[in-house]
Scaffold this active site. Structure first.
Site, PDB file in Angstrom:
ATOM      1  CG  HIS A 248      -1.775   1.210   1.359  1.00 24.20           C
ATOM      2  ND1 HIS A 248      -3.064   1.258   0.899  1.00 24.20           N
ATOM      3  CD2 HIS A 248      -1.518   2.430   1.897  1.00 24.20           C
ATOM      4  CE1 HIS A 248      -3.578   2.456   1.150  1.00 24.20           C
ATOM      5  NE2 HIS A 248      -2.651   3.191   1.763  1.00 24.20           N
ATOM      6  CD  GLU A 249       1.660   3.591   3.774  1.00 21.66           C
ATOM      7  OE1 GLU A 249       1.986   4.708   3.321  1.00 21.66           O
ATOM      8  OE2 GLU A 249       0.576   3.387   4.354  1.00 21.66           O
ATOM      9  CG  HIS A 252       0.247   6.329  -0.309  1.00 26.01           C
ATOM     10  ND1 HIS A 252      -0.843   6.748  -1.029  1.00 26.01           N
ATOM     11  CD2 HIS A 252      -0.244   5.825   0.857  1.00 26.01           C
ATOM     12  CE1 HIS A 252      -1.950   6.514  -0.338  1.00 26.01           C
ATOM     13  NE2 HIS A 252      -1.609   5.950   0.814  1.00 26.01           N
ATOM     14  CG  HIS A 258      -6.027   6.328   0.640  1.00 27.39           C
ATOM     15  ND1 HIS A 258      -6.071   7.118   1.763  1.00 27.39           N
ATOM     16  CD2 HIS A 258      -4.938   5.522   0.801  1.00 27.39           C
ATOM     17  CE1 HIS A 258      -5.077   6.812   2.562  1.00 27.39           C
ATOM     18  NE2 HIS A 258      -4.369   5.848   1.996  1.00 27.39           N
TER      19      HIS A 258
END
Length: 339
Positions: A248-249, A252, A258
């Site tokens: 997930h990170e 980013h 998101h």
């Protein structure tokens, strides 16, 4: 009234299929240690919800043009919840789920050809660029002073190597580990509380990690969490899967915000003792719109796998193009037809 067992009608193949098709919803085994929430208006109150909306970008303290109902409706839309504008049970349950610390309310402008997208970008659509390096190569390193006591450095490195590989498989970007933390493009570390970046961590659960937009490269994880790589070994009810958070990170780090698609890696929440380590179509299309496509990646294969979900080994029922079936029942019928 007593019925003799031999008077019962046999189940035909047609009636067997009929029973399978009319099962009302997918059924799957539940892990009794899975984190669940039973919200009520007594344990999540309006002030707490407002603090949550402020924390993640939906309400601005100096902006009176957005009402609580409008902010809550936008929150519900961004998390793929029923849009009611009210603190209903679905919304209340999400307010207390562990999640990424980056705000949800970011630039949602996307290419017009992808009209059903749920991914978003950072404001301005920043991305990594290297004029003299095509395809793009980014380095990453770990802070040796800021690790987690729950895992060894070898385990941490292996998890991130797998996580970076997920993204590298779909875009023409490679990730190379380096020992030089100061000069690395992506700097990874576990930090506790206020660690000097203006985004203090809040202890067990709550915010799990946060990252900054390209080309900042800082990727911080909350040291207070019980980080795990194997739930068979780590029995804590609040254990958090490191690879799920890493995938997930890294999204980013690359410039994605998101997603409102609940099965996307870029969805903001993650329950303890759960895993979400694979990219879905929304993740892939989003990151490819920033960096292009890895020539070895086949999007049609991923689309096919999501259209027709693979049968699970535990026998849970899945839906594929309007029909519900299970491994056990399918094998039974195929065996019956071959008699």
């Amino acid at each position: 009234m007593h019925h003799h067992p031999y008077n019962r009608k046999p189940i035909t193949v047609f009636s067997f299929f009929f029973l399978i098709y009319h099962i009302p919803q997918p059924i799957e085994a539940r892990n009794p240690s899975q984190f669940t929430i039973k919200p009520s208006r007594h344990n999540v109150n309006i002030p707490e919800i407002k603090r949550h909306l402020h924390r993640f970008g939906y309400l601005q303290r100096n902006n009176n043009n957005v009402s609580f109902e409008q902010a809550l409706s936008r929150y519900q839309k961004n998390l793929g919840l029923p849009i009611t504008g009210k603190p209903d049970s679905d919304t209340l349950s999400h307010v207390r789920l562990p999640r990424c610390g980056f705000p949800d309310d970011v630039d949602s402008k996307t290419p017009p050809f992808h009209t059903k997208q749920k991914y978003v970008y950072f404001p301005g659509r920043p991305r990594w660029t290297r004029d003299d390096n095509i395809p793009l190569q980014l380095t990453y390193a770990f802070s040796q002073e800021n690790l987690t006591p729950y895992l060894t450095p070898t385990q941490i490195r292996r998890v991130f190597r797998h996580a970076f590989a997920k993204w590298a498989s779909v875009i023409p970007v490679s990730f190379v580990e380096t020992e030089d933390y100061d000069t690395a493009d992506i700097k990874i570390g576990f930090f506790a509380g206020d660690h000097g970046d203006g985004e203090p961590f809040d202890g067990v659960l709550g915010v799990l990690a946060h990252t900054f937009s390209p080309e900042n490269g800082r990727l911080h994880l909350d040291k207070a969490e019980t980080w795990a790589v194997d739930f068979h070994e780590e029995k804590s009810t609040v254990a958090v899967d490191l690879e799920s958070v890493a995938v997930h990170e890294i999204g980013h780090v690359l410039g994605l915000g998101h997603s409102s698609a609940k099965d996307a890696a870029m969805y903001p929440t993650l329950k303890p003792r759960s895993k979400k380590v694979d990219l879905n179509v929304d993740d892939v299309v989003g990151v490819q719109s920033l960096y292009g496509t890895n020539p070895n990646f086949n999007l049609s294969g991923l689309l096919a796998s999501e259209t027709s979900t693979n049968l699970a080994a535990d026998g849970k029922l899945v839906r594929s193009e309007g029909m519900i079936y299970s491994t056990l029942s399918t094998l039974f019928v195929l065996g019956f037809l071959n008699l």
